[in-house]
Design an enzyme around this catalytic site. Structure first.
Site, PDB file in Angstrom:
ATOM      1  N   LYS A  65      -2.631   1.576  -9.017  1.00 56.03           N
ATOM      2  CA  LYS A  65      -2.732   2.746  -8.138  1.00 56.03           C
ATOM      3  C   LYS A  65      -1.381   3.341  -7.775  1.00 56.03           C
ATOM      4  O   LYS A  65      -0.359   2.647  -7.794  1.00 56.03           O
ATOM      5  CB  LYS A  65      -3.514   2.399  -6.865  1.00 56.03           C
ATOM      6  CG  LYS A  65      -2.830   1.384  -5.979  1.00 56.03           C
ATOM      7  CD  LYS A  65      -3.658   1.106  -4.746  1.00 56.03           C
ATOM      8  CE  LYS A  65      -3.398   2.065  -3.616  1.00 56.03           C
ATOM      9  NZ  LYS A  65      -2.056   1.973  -3.038  1.00 56.03           N
ATOM     10  N   ASP A  83       1.121   4.807  -4.920  1.00 54.08           N
ATOM     11  CA  ASP A  83       1.335   4.414  -3.527  1.00 54.08           C
ATOM     12  C   ASP A  83       0.934   5.580  -2.628  1.00 54.08           C
ATOM     13  O   ASP A  83       0.723   6.696  -3.091  1.00 54.08           O
ATOM     14  CB  ASP A  83       2.780   3.959  -3.300  1.00 54.08           C
ATOM     15  CG  ASP A  83       2.798   2.657  -2.502  1.00 54.08           C
ATOM     16  OD1 ASP A  83       1.932   2.512  -1.613  1.00 54.08           O
ATOM     17  OD2 ASP A  83       3.649   1.796  -2.761  1.00 54.08           O
ATOM     18  N   GLU A  84       0.871   5.303  -1.322  1.00 53.09           N
ATOM     19  CA  GLU A  84       0.341   6.308  -0.397  1.00 53.09           C
ATOM     20  C   GLU A  84       1.224   7.561  -0.330  1.00 53.09           C
ATOM     21  O   GLU A  84       0.761   8.629   0.052  1.00 53.09           O
ATOM     22  CB  GLU A  84       0.157   5.713   1.013  1.00 53.09           C
ATOM     23  CG  GLU A  84       1.423   5.434   1.828  1.00 53.09           C
ATOM     24  CD  GLU A  84       2.190   4.203   1.380  1.00 53.09           C
ATOM     25  OE1 GLU A  84       1.650   3.421   0.572  1.00 53.09           O
ATOM     26  OE2 GLU A  84       3.343   4.016   1.844  1.00 53.09           O
ATOM     27  N   LYS A 118       2.072  -8.888   4.706  1.00 52.51           N
ATOM     28  CA  LYS A 118       3.120  -8.266   5.526  1.00 52.51           C
ATOM     29  C   LYS A 118       2.579  -7.386   6.657  1.00 52.51           C
ATOM     30  O   LYS A 118       3.322  -6.974   7.542  1.00 52.51           O
ATOM     31  CB  LYS A 118       4.052  -7.436   4.625  1.00 52.51           C
ATOM     32  CG  LYS A 118       3.490  -6.086   4.169  1.00 52.51           C
ATOM     33  CD  LYS A 118       4.482  -5.304   3.307  1.00 52.51           C
ATOM     34  CE  LYS A 118       3.893  -3.972   2.875  1.00 52.51           C
ATOM     35  NZ  LYS A 118       4.679  -3.274   1.868  1.00 52.51           N
ATOM     36  N   HIS A 139      -6.789   4.509   1.016  1.00 54.53           N
ATOM     37  CA  HIS A 139      -5.605   3.890   1.627  1.00 54.53           C
ATOM     38  C   HIS A 139      -5.611   4.274   3.096  1.00 54.53           C
ATOM     39  O   HIS A 139      -5.942   5.412   3.438  1.00 54.53           O
ATOM     40  CB  HIS A 139      -4.339   4.410   0.919  1.00 54.53           C
ATOM     41  CG  HIS A 139      -3.135   3.561   1.197  1.00 54.53           C
ATOM     42  ND1 HIS A 139      -2.611   3.419   2.458  1.00 54.53           N
ATOM     43  CD2 HIS A 139      -2.371   2.812   0.370  1.00 54.53           C
ATOM     44  CE1 HIS A 139      -1.566   2.612   2.387  1.00 54.53           C
ATOM     45  NE2 HIS A 139      -1.397   2.223   1.138  1.00 54.53           N
ATOM     46  N   LYS A 184       5.615   0.074  -8.288  1.00 57.81           N
ATOM     47  CA  LYS A 184       6.835   0.132  -7.468  1.00 57.81           C
ATOM     48  C   LYS A 184       7.999   0.434  -8.392  1.00 57.81           C
ATOM     49  O   LYS A 184       7.959   0.014  -9.544  1.00 57.81           O
ATOM     50  CB  LYS A 184       7.065  -1.197  -6.743  1.00 57.81           C
ATOM     51  CG  LYS A 184       5.931  -1.641  -5.843  1.00 57.81           C
ATOM     52  CD  LYS A 184       5.956  -0.965  -4.505  1.00 57.81           C
ATOM     53  CE  LYS A 184       4.704  -1.309  -3.691  1.00 57.81           C
ATOM     54  NZ  LYS A 184       4.663  -0.763  -2.364  1.00 57.81           N
TER      55      LYS A 184
HETATM   56  C1  3PG Z   1       0.069  -0.753  -0.352  1.00 57.07           C
HETATM   57  O1  3PG Z   1      -0.228   0.360  -0.790  1.00 57.07           O
HETATM   58  O2  3PG Z   1      -0.764  -1.474   0.222  1.00 57.07           O
HETATM   59  C2  3PG Z   1       1.482  -1.247  -0.456  1.00 57.07           C
HETATM   60  O3  3PG Z   1       2.238  -0.369  -1.191  1.00 57.07           O
HETATM   61  C3  3PG Z   1       1.552  -2.668  -0.926  1.00 57.07           C
HETATM   62  O4  3PG Z   1       2.797  -2.991  -1.448  1.00 57.07           O
HETATM   63  P1  3PG Z   1       3.322  -4.499  -1.531  1.00 57.07           P
HETATM   64  O5  3PG Z   1       2.304  -5.310  -2.257  1.00 57.07           O
HETATM   65  O6  3PG Z   1       4.620  -4.426  -2.255  1.00 57.07           O
HETATM   66  O7  3PG Z   1       3.490  -4.967  -0.117  1.00 57.07           O
END
Ligand code: 3PG
Length: 472
Positions: free
Chosen positions: A183, A185-186, A315, A276, A157
């Protein structure tokens, strides 16, 4: 009750082991029986009116049969439909999708249509190879096949915006401080600020360095998802040329045909595939939709090795029982039992390996204990914000997550160790500790009260399934 001149209701019918069976929730403007007839007709041999071209052979051999109805009101209920395997082009999943999960969504009599589950006959499953590595293969690669602990990981991030070097530095810190997996991110692939190849090269070197320093094998999941198959293949060729062993795909976004094509190459190149599921919820959450359990079955059959399935404690949507179901569909060998109305018994063909379930989205070290109650130890636990948001940054965040996982894998509670590990303490001070007791109670309740859940679903319909059972 007939639809378009023909009757599809056949309540005396018992599906054969070669039949496909679907379980759908349907609600509409006319009687449940008529809605069910419309579904069966439009998804098999029928249309809105009688046609002179219909003959006995077609109707007998290729039509869908409604073999069970559970009425919740005059115009809503659960519909069980069987399809003869002869109806389908057995090598072609796209044709199956167009039949069963296609035109029906547009029928105007329908106000709600949600596919809860599908039984795929073993004869059809033969067209798929399943995962090349799967759960066991990924564990062997990482070296956790003996300990059986959950894998730990992070998503760099911010999701997008870092330069290739910045990205790789963050990845290195995470690997070097205990995480097994890093990894993309999407939504990060090949943007101008972070070109894919440059990021790959930096990350590949960082991976080498972290592996040499820690003596552990690490996973680097680079996202190659693209509208252009050619570009994806070029990236796969490069991954192979560099001797790398893993890759990441946004599987829902790619769609089945592109995914199938790419998986044939990843298998040839012997790459571990991390899937993903970004976008899945467009199908899974609405009144018109497809449950993610159905997609889980197909992704496993097609052969991804690791699949995001939700967390139950983070989340993303989905409570304990729903996520537990996805987990079983991903990780169990052979048969997965129906839990309550809303799911079907299912058996994977023997050659289809289990895959590694990935829990991701809103996780942090304080949630690990509760998460393991829901998933067990066969899970990859990923935290993006929950690692890089640690008060002392990525290194401390990675150590806190790995420490939490090691404690929980020993069957102990992280509560007992908070004072021993300062990073863990800081993480819990920031994000809290999620008590696993509630999750244990839900799973025990489910085990002992399957009939209660079944009755609740039968009487309350999809509202009770979605708003109560899938949220607890
Ligand atoms: C994912 O690819 O699942 C998310 O980017 C997870 O991000 P987070 O752990 O900050 O919610």
């Amino acid at each position: 009750m007939v639809y378009g001149g023909y009757r599809y209701l056949d309540l005396d019918y018992t599906p054969s082991e070669d039949d496909f069976v679907v379980l759908a929730w349907v609600k509409g403007k006319v009687k449940l029986e008529t809605l069910a007839e419309a579904l069966a007709a439009e998804s098999s041999v029928g249309t809105w009116t009688e046609v002179k071209t219909m003959n006995e052979h077609v109707f007998k051999n290729y039509r869908a049969r409604i073999f069970k109805l559970i009425k919740v009101s005059e115009n809503a209920g659960f519909v069980f439909i069987a399809y003869p395997i002869e109806h389908f082009d057995i090598k072609n999943l796209a044709q199956f999708w167009a039949s069963v999960l296609g035109n029906v969504f547009g029928l105007k009599e329908l106000e709600e249509l949600y596919y809860l589950d599908i039984k795929i006959p073993k004869k059809f499953q033969k067209q798929f190879d399943g995962p090349l590595f799967g759960l066991e293969g990924v564990r062997k690669y990482v070296g956790t096949d003996k300990t059986g602990r959950p894998h730990t990981g992070t998503i760099v991030k911010p999701k997008v915006g870092l330069t290739p070097k910045e990205w790789a530095d963050v990845a290195y810190k995470a690997w070097a401080n205990g995480l097994d997996l890093v990894k993309d991110d999407e939504n990060l692939v090949d943007q101008d600020f972070c070109k894919w190849k440059e990021r790959f090269d930096y990350a590949f070197d960082a991976l080498d360095k972290a592996e040499a320093e820690t003596g552990e094998k690490k996973l680097y999941l680079t996202n190659i998802t693209d509208i252009s198959i050619e570009r994806m293949v070029e990236r796969l060729d490069y991954i192979k040329e560099r001797g790398h062993k893993q890759v990441m795909l946004d599987v829902y976004i790619l769609g089945f045909p592109a995914l199938d094509y790419i998986l044939k190459i990843t298998k040839k190149y012997k790459l571990i595939v991390h899937a993903h599921r970004a976008g899945y919820a467009a199908w899974h959450r609405g009144n018109f939709g497809i449950n993610f359990g159905i997609l889980t079955k197909f992704y496993r059959l097609l052969g991804v090795d690791q699949l995001h399935i939700g967390t139950g404690v983070g989340k993303m949507e989905g409570g304990t029982l729903l996520i537990r179901r996805f987990h079983e569909l991903a990780e169990k060998q052979g048969g997965v039992e129906k839990l309550y109305l809303g799911s079907l018994d299912f058996e994977f063909a023997e050659h289809i390996k289990p895959l590694m379930p990935v829990a991701s989205g809103g996780l942090d070290p304080g949630r690990v204990e509760a998460l393991v109650v829901v998933h067990g130890l066969n899970v990859t636990i990923q935290a993006g914000g929950g690692v890089h948001g640690h008060p002392r940054g990525t290194e401390a965040g990675a150590r806190a997550l790995r420490t939490a996982v090691e404690i929980v894998a020993r069957g102990e509670s992280i509560k007992e160790y908070i004072d021993k590990y300062p990073e863990l303490k800081e993480a819990i001070e920031k994000w809290g500790y999620l008590d696993p007791a509630k999750y244990k109670r839900i799973l025990e309740f489910e085990k002992e009260n399957k009939d209660v859940l079944d009755r609740m679903a039968t009487e309350g319909g999809i509202g009770v399934i979605k708003e109560v059972i899938w949220k607890i």
